[in-house]
Write a protein that holds these residues in place. Structure first.
Motif, PDB file in Angstrom:
ATOM      1  N   TYR A  83       0.849  -1.186   0.000  1.00  0.00           N
ATOM      2  CA  TYR A  83       0.000   0.000   0.000  1.00  0.00           C
ATOM      3  C   TYR A  83       0.885   1.236   0.000  1.00  0.00           C
ATOM      4  N   THR A  84       0.309   2.337  -0.432  1.00  0.00           N
ATOM      5  CA  THR A  84       0.946   3.643  -0.285  1.00  0.00           C
ATOM      6  C   THR A  84       0.019   4.500   0.563  1.00  0.00           C
ATOM      7  N   SER A 114      -0.170   8.596   2.944  1.00  0.00           N
ATOM      8  CA  SER A 114       0.441   9.890   3.250  1.00  0.00           C
ATOM      9  C   SER A 114      -0.420  10.652   4.242  1.00  0.00           C
ATOM     10  N   ALA A 128       4.940  10.728   3.337  1.00  0.00           N
ATOM     11  CA  ALA A 128       4.368   9.670   2.509  1.00  0.00           C
ATOM     12  C   ALA A 128       5.144   8.386   2.765  1.00  0.00           C
ATOM     13  N   GLN A 184       5.375   3.784   1.930  1.00  0.00           N
ATOM     14  CA  GLN A 184       4.965   2.511   1.354  1.00  0.00           C
ATOM     15  C   GLN A 184       4.965   1.518   2.500  1.00  0.00           C
ATOM     16  N   THR A 192       8.645   7.519   2.002  1.00  0.00           N
ATOM     17  CA  THR A 192       9.024   7.957   0.664  1.00  0.00           C
ATOM     18  C   THR A 192       9.070   9.481   0.573  1.00  0.00           C
TER      19      THR A 192
END
Length: 116
Positions: A6-7, A9, A16, A18, A52
């Motif tokens: 999943y990502t 933020s 943000a 992962q 990220t």
């Protein structure tokens, strides 16, 4: 469901990440913090979490001061927290911050943090 990528933020995107998570294992809690935030949490090993966008975060600790609640000083959203379980580093992901996931549709385990 099994573990999958999943990502996510905070709202403004300064933070943000992962993550590999199993959303069949989510938790809701009624402690003084989670109740106010409406958090739905997925606990993952720290190795399954990668920032990220590492914008500035502000830390909040309460009660036993063992969990580092990390939130964005710009938008105020808490996308994750850092802690330990059985001596291993874990990350509590705020499922509300995952892209394309409806956390209210998940069957979460309810933890009675108010009584803990």
């Amino acid at each position: 469901m099994t573990k999958r990528p999943y990502t996510g933020s905070c709202q403004c995107g300064a933070i943000a990440f992962q993550v590999e998570a199993d959303l069949d294992q989510t938790v809701t809690c009624n402690c003084s913090r989670c109740r106010r935030l409406g958090s739905v949490l997925a606990m993952v090993p720290a190795a399954d979490f990668m920032l990220t966008a590492d914008g500035p975060t502000t830390e909040y600790r309460f009660a036993g001061h063992v969990i580092s609640h990390r939130f964005c000083p710009t938008c105020g959203i808490q996308p994750y927290s850092l802690g330990e379980k059985d001596g291993e580093a874990i990350v509590a992901i705020n499922v509300n911050c995952l892209d394309g996931v409806d956390p209210r549709a998940l069957e979460s385990f309810h933890y009675d943090g108010a009584a803990a």
